[in-house]
Design a protein around this motif. Structure first.
Motif, PDB file in Angstrom:
ATOM      1  N   ARG A  67       0.726  -1.420   0.441  1.00 40.32           N
ATOM      2  CA  ARG A  67       0.081  -0.099  -0.721  1.00 40.32           C
ATOM      3  C   ARG A  67       0.528   1.190   0.120  1.00 40.32           C
ATOM      4  O   ARG A  67       1.139   1.754  -0.930  1.00 40.32           O
ATOM      5  N   PHE A  68       1.725   1.836   0.889  1.00 40.93           N
ATOM      6  CA  PHE A  68       2.663   2.739   1.150  1.00 40.93           C
ATOM      7  C   PHE A  68       3.647   2.966  -0.446  1.00 40.93           C
ATOM      8  O   PHE A  68       3.190   4.473  -0.914  1.00 40.93           O
ATOM      9  N   PRO A  69       4.099   1.982  -1.253  1.00 39.94           N
ATOM     10  CA  PRO A  69       4.685   2.198  -2.172  1.00 39.94           C
ATOM     11  C   PRO A  69       3.699   2.873  -3.407  1.00 39.94           C
ATOM     12  O   PRO A  69       4.241   3.263  -4.514  1.00 39.94           O
ATOM     13  N   ARG A  70       2.700   2.133  -3.587  1.00 43.16           N
ATOM     14  CA  ARG A  70       1.447   2.482  -4.458  1.00 43.16           C
ATOM     15  C   ARG A  70       0.908   3.996  -3.843  1.00 43.16           C
ATOM     16  O   ARG A  70       0.917   4.131  -4.933  1.00 43.16           O
ATOM     17  N   ALA A  71       0.765   4.127  -2.851  1.00 39.32           N
ATOM     18  CA  ALA A  71       0.512   5.810  -2.678  1.00 39.32           C
ATOM     19  C   ALA A  71       1.322   6.635  -3.264  1.00 39.32           C
ATOM     20  O   ALA A  71       1.129   7.800  -3.601  1.00 39.32           O
ATOM     21  N   ALA A 303      -8.538   8.795  -6.784  1.00 37.38           N
ATOM     22  CA  ALA A 303      -9.356   8.321  -7.549  1.00 37.38           C
ATOM     23  C   ALA A 303      -8.907   6.698  -7.229  1.00 37.38           C
ATOM     24  O   ALA A 303      -9.386   6.005  -7.802  1.00 37.38           O
ATOM     25  N   ASP A 304      -7.556   6.029  -7.244  1.00 45.85           N
ATOM     26  CA  ASP A 304      -6.824   5.057  -7.153  1.00 45.85           C
ATOM     27  C   ASP A 304      -7.195   4.799  -6.111  1.00 45.85           C
ATOM     28  O   ASP A 304      -7.459   3.338  -6.031  1.00 45.85           O
ATOM     29  N   THR A 305      -7.995   5.429  -4.421  1.00 45.21           N
ATOM     30  CA  THR A 305      -8.295   3.771  -3.962  1.00 45.21           C
ATOM     31  C   THR A 305      -9.054   4.294  -4.367  1.00 45.21           C
ATOM     32  O   THR A 305     -10.096   2.649  -3.770  1.00 45.21           O
ATOM     33  N   LEU A 306      -9.900   4.873  -4.847  1.00 47.77           N
ATOM     34  CA  LEU A 306     -11.749   4.363  -5.385  1.00 47.77           C
ATOM     35  C   LEU A 306     -11.806   3.098  -6.103  1.00 47.77           C
ATOM     36  O   LEU A 306     -12.609   2.036  -6.119  1.00 47.77           O
ATOM     37  N   ALA A 307     -10.613   3.178  -6.595  1.00 55.28           N
ATOM     38  CA  ALA A 307     -10.486   2.245  -8.168  1.00 55.28           C
ATOM     39  C   ALA A 307     -10.330   0.961  -7.592  1.00 55.28           C
ATOM     40  O   ALA A 307     -10.754   0.007  -7.841  1.00 55.28           O
ATOM     41  N   ARG A 308      -9.475   0.925  -6.264  1.00 58.12           N
ATOM     42  CA  ARG A 308      -8.625  -0.554  -5.440  1.00 58.12           C
ATOM     43  C   ARG A 308     -10.042  -0.758  -4.312  1.00 58.12           C
ATOM     44  O   ARG A 308      -9.883  -1.977  -4.205  1.00 58.12           O
ATOM     45  N   THR A 309     -11.363  -0.206  -4.060  1.00 58.69           N
ATOM     46  CA  THR A 309     -12.153  -0.315  -3.126  1.00 58.69           C
ATOM     47  C   THR A 309     -13.324  -0.443  -3.986  1.00 58.69           C
ATOM     48  O   THR A 309     -14.182  -1.638  -2.763  1.00 58.69           O
ATOM     49  N   ILE A 310     -13.599   0.378  -4.610  1.00 59.45           N
ATOM     50  CA  ILE A 310     -15.595  -0.359  -4.805  1.00 59.45           C
ATOM     51  C   ILE A 310     -15.820  -1.187  -4.868  1.00 59.45           C
ATOM     52  O   ILE A 310     -17.123  -1.634  -4.770  1.00 59.45           O
ATOM     53  N   THR A 311     -14.959  -1.813  -6.478  1.00 67.58           N
ATOM     54  CA  THR A 311     -15.280  -3.040  -6.214  1.00 67.58           C
ATOM     55  C   THR A 311     -14.603  -4.035  -5.733  1.00 67.58           C
ATOM     56  O   THR A 311     -13.726  -4.154  -5.240  1.00 67.58           O
ATOM     57  N   THR A 312     -14.946  -5.760  -5.916  1.00 65.26           N
ATOM     58  CA  THR A 312     -13.773  -6.243  -5.547  1.00 65.26           C
ATOM     59  C   THR A 312     -12.470  -6.503  -6.067  1.00 65.26           C
ATOM     60  O   THR A 312     -11.767  -7.215  -5.459  1.00 65.26           O
ATOM     61  N   PRO A 316     -10.088   0.026 -13.448  1.00 59.64           N
ATOM     62  CA  PRO A 316      -9.034   0.565 -14.560  1.00 59.64           C
ATOM     63  C   PRO A 316      -8.943   2.016 -14.244  1.00 59.64           C
ATOM     64  O   PRO A 316     -10.063   2.529 -13.895  1.00 59.64           O
ATOM     65  N   ILE A 317      -8.282   3.048 -14.070  1.00 58.58           N
ATOM     66  CA  ILE A 317      -8.371   3.734 -12.904  1.00 58.58           C
ATOM     67  C   ILE A 317      -8.794   4.889 -14.238  1.00 58.58           C
ATOM     68  O   ILE A 317      -9.386   5.695 -13.506  1.00 58.58           O
ATOM     69  N   SER A 318      -8.332   4.850 -15.471  1.00 53.50           N
ATOM     70  CA  SER A 318      -8.996   6.262 -15.886  1.00 53.50           C
ATOM     71  C   SER A 318     -10.730   5.608 -16.333  1.00 53.50           C
ATOM     72  O   SER A 318     -10.729   7.156 -16.241  1.00 53.50           O
ATOM     73  N   ILE A 319     -11.080   4.739 -16.353  1.00 52.07           N
ATOM     74  CA  ILE A 319     -12.592   4.590 -15.816  1.00 52.07           C
ATOM     75  C   ILE A 319     -13.032   5.880 -14.494  1.00 52.07           C
ATOM     76  O   ILE A 319     -14.252   6.812 -15.314  1.00 52.07           O
ATOM     77  N   LEU A 320     -12.813   5.903 -13.622  1.00 54.29           N
ATOM     78  CA  LEU A 320     -13.021   6.872 -12.421  1.00 54.29           C
ATOM     79  C   LEU A 320     -12.956   8.477 -12.715  1.00 54.29           C
ATOM     80  O   LEU A 320     -13.375   9.232 -13.096  1.00 54.29           O
ATOM     81  N   THR A 321     -11.021   8.569 -13.341  1.00 54.93           N
ATOM     82  CA  THR A 321     -10.705  10.205 -14.027  1.00 54.93           C
ATOM     83  C   THR A 321     -11.885  10.448 -15.109  1.00 54.93           C
ATOM     84  O   THR A 321     -12.000  11.584 -14.820  1.00 54.93           O
ATOM     85  N   SER A 322     -12.047   8.999 -15.739  1.00 54.59           N
ATOM     86  CA  SER A 322     -12.523  10.343 -17.321  1.00 54.59           C
ATOM     87  C   SER A 322     -13.914  10.635 -16.170  1.00 54.59           C
ATOM     88  O   SER A 322     -14.782  11.940 -16.921  1.00 54.59           O
TER      89      SER A 322
END
Lengths: 346, 274
Positions: A67-71, A303-312, A316-322
């Motif tokens: 988690r830390f390096p990803r953030a 966006a990335d935190t949402l991308a990895r948590t809202i579904t199991t 892909p992060i671009s879906i959220l940023t778009s």
């Protein structure tokens, strides 16, 4: 009155620039498939200092190796994309320009696709090929633009469109040639982008280039201000416009190519964050350039935190940023009519 | 030592725009401490000439010396410390305050990596005060009227503290009193600081009132280069004005000032009306 406005700007710079990214960073560290309580998270955070031996625990692995390096990587990437966006919108004197206007993303995709199909390369190879592809594409576009005498900026934008579309057709060709079971999905996933591969190795691989390019841009921020007045204006004020523009485009390209090479194409951040920043502190590059780094980091990390948590499984992060970026641009357009948008010209 | 140099010296200059020659083999000089007005019809090449002097437009032939130095031997930054250029109108994409805009005039004195300091802001504010527009300091640049914007552009040029100022039709959007305020300011400045001002104008009366020297361009060359103090200036300038603006133009003396008038041909006008 003047000191009052500058005090307000300083408060915005301090909270938006330092406190908020830190808060978002810490929150992001707690959230995930393996939730960490804030207290536990803080304990883990200071564990290297206290020397407590928690290395064996699974929470330690989740925290320090995943988690830390990803953030960190996401913060860096968001900051880099937004910084490049702010830079390009000023250098090109156009508020609708995104940092891949000169073909860096398309070139990087072509490089990545090429390495996957032709060399069957490992992730490091793909990263390198994507980075090189992005740099080469911009280099060609930048020189192609010299064909357009007179209006340099129009030439640059057109050259970017030409190179982007050539590179995209190259990507399509490679997809057509690719092995549909292994290579084609690899290309598709690469282009969709994301930070799920993040580790310290990846952070280390982009850190030097991001650091140098950001340093160059930050130290030239007054010159960027002057350049945004227009080419003749800048010349009249003693700025060596072609040289400065070359340096800035190179630095921005290194930023974006570094990010794209580790995370694929992350759309909208470079276009939308500069507008958010402009509504906060105005157009002065002395403030907007540093602040766009922080705001870009905050937006992308959210966006990335949402991308990895809202579904199991991870989105892909671009879906959220778009999904957030496009409506935000519509909101700005709506505001143009009311005369107070950062999109407004004249 | 310095006085022996002319402010601006142009030798055998030819200028081309899109491969079309607009000025051919022309020479002129402007004294330091002189106000020179450039007259010419639309499209005669006044703006191009100013741009060549500011170093934006590379001459096809000939050379330009500013304050004794050939402009090709100067770096961009040195050039910007010698000559400032006020465009006819200027549009910003991103808005900023008037003071922030005027401060950009200090750029030639900053190192590449630094930003304007308090002292630079003070100089910028003083320039606004000289022109009596310090009330505009906190206003948004894009919301200024055309006339206000021209005054602000002039203020920035003052902030640049150059020996030579080039102004491209600075009075276009100004009302009558501001036109004269601007010209008087220029005159006072150049008397006090011995700077050289080259300004293009469309109003021949303003030119006659304030110019020390009048250069007229047309037909790709310099049609006239007249000094106000020279003998039979009135006759010569009348001749040139007639060539430029039509045969009906007359120069009249009013007290000790000169006026440009158009002689009315009563019958012609009447016949047109009827």
């Amino acid at each position: 009155m003047k000191t009052c406005t500058s005090k307000r700007a300083n408060i915005i710079l301090l909270t938006g620039g330092i406190i908020l990214p830190l808060v978002v960073f810490l929150i992001s560290l707690c959230i995930g498939r393996y939730p960490l309580a804030p207290g536990e998270m803080l304990k883990l955070l200071i564990s290297p200092l206290t020397g407590q031996d928690t290395a064996a625990s699974s929470s330690y692995v989740v925290f320090w190796l995943v988690r830390f390096p990803r953030a960190v990587l996401v913060l860096l990437a968001g900051g880099a994309l937004a910084l490049a966006g702010t830079l390009y919108q000023n250098v090109m004197r156009n508020p609708l320009v995104s940092p891949d206007i000169l073909g860096v993303s398309a070139g990087a995709s072509l490089g990545a696709a090429f390495s996957i199909v032709v060399w069957n390369s490992n992730p490091q190879g793909t990263q390198f090929a994507a980075f090189s592809g992005g740099i080469v594409a911009v280099f060609i576009a930048f020189n192609l633009a010299k064909l357009a005498r007179g209006e340099r900026i129009v030439g640059l934008i057109l050259a970017g469109v030409i190179i982007s579309s050539l590179a995209s057709s190259g990507v399509t060709l490679l997809k057509y040639l690719a092995d549909p079971l292994q290579q084609l999905p690899a290309i598709e996933y690469w282009i969709m982008g994301g930070f799920y591969t993040a580790d310290w190795e990846l952070v280390r691989s982009v850190l030097p280039s991001l650091f140098i390019a950001t340093g160059i841009i930050l130290s030239l921020r007054w010159q960027i201000n002057v350049l945004s007045l227009g080419e003749e204006e800048a010349l009249a004020l003693g700025v060596r416009v072609p040289l400065l523009r070359g340096i800035l485009v190179t630095a921005a390209t290194i930023l974006v190519a570094s990010v794209v090479s580790v995370a694929g194409i992350v759309s909208w951040i470079g276009l939308v964050v500069p507008h958010i920043v402009r509504t906060m502190v105005g157009n002065d590059c002395l403030k907007s350039i540093p602040l766009s780094i922080s705001v870009g980091g905050i937006v992308l990390l959210t966006a990335d935190t949402l991308a990895r948590t809202i579904t199991t499984s991870e989105l892909p992060i671009s879906i959220l940023t778009s999904m957030v970026g496009a409506p935000f641009l519509a909101y700005l357009l709506w505001n143009v009519g009311k005369g107070n948008s950062s999109l407004k010209k004249r | 030592m310095r006085e022996k140099y002319k402010g601006i010296e142009v030798n055998n200059l030819s200028l081309a725009l899109n491969n079309k020659l607009i000025i051919e083999n022309s020479s002129f000089a402007v004294e330091s401490g002189g106000l020179c007005v450039l007259l010419g019809a639309n499209g005669a090449g006044k703006t191009s000439l100013l741009k060549a002097l500011a170093g934006f437009l590379q001459p096809a032939k000939g050379d330009i010396r500013l304050w004794g130095k050939n402009i090709t031997s100067l770096t961009r930054k040195n050039l910007a410390q010698i000559v400032s250029y006020v465009p006819q109108n200027h549009q910003l994409v991103y808005d900023c305050s008037v003071l922030d805009f005027v401060v950009t005039g200090r750029t030639p004195y900053l190192s590449v990596f630094s930003t304007p300091k308090r002292q630079d802001k003070i100089l910028a504010f003083q320039a606004l005060e000289i022109l009596g527009i310090e009330k505009l300091a906190e206003r948004s640049y894009l919301k200024l009227s055309g006339g206000e914007r021209q005054m602000v552009l002039l203020a920035r040029s003052l902030t640049q503290e150059t020996k030579i100022m080039l102004l491209d039709e600075p009075t276009t959007f100004l009302d009558y009193s501001n036109q004269h305020l601007l010209m008087e300011t220029l005159q006072t400045l150049l008397r006090r600081k011995k700077i050289t001002v080259l300004v293009t104008l469309h109003d021949p009366n303003l030119a006659l009132e304030y110019a020390d020297q009048i250069i007229v361009i047309g037909e790709n060359q310099i049609l006239a280069d007249l000094n106000k103090k020279e003998e039979s200036f009135i006759i010569k300038i009348e001749e040139v004005m007639q060539r430029l603006y039509g045969a009906e133009v007359r120069i009249k003396k009013y007290d000790d000032r000169l006026l440009v008038l158009r002689e009315r041909e009563q019958e012609n006008i009447m016949s047109r009306v009827v």
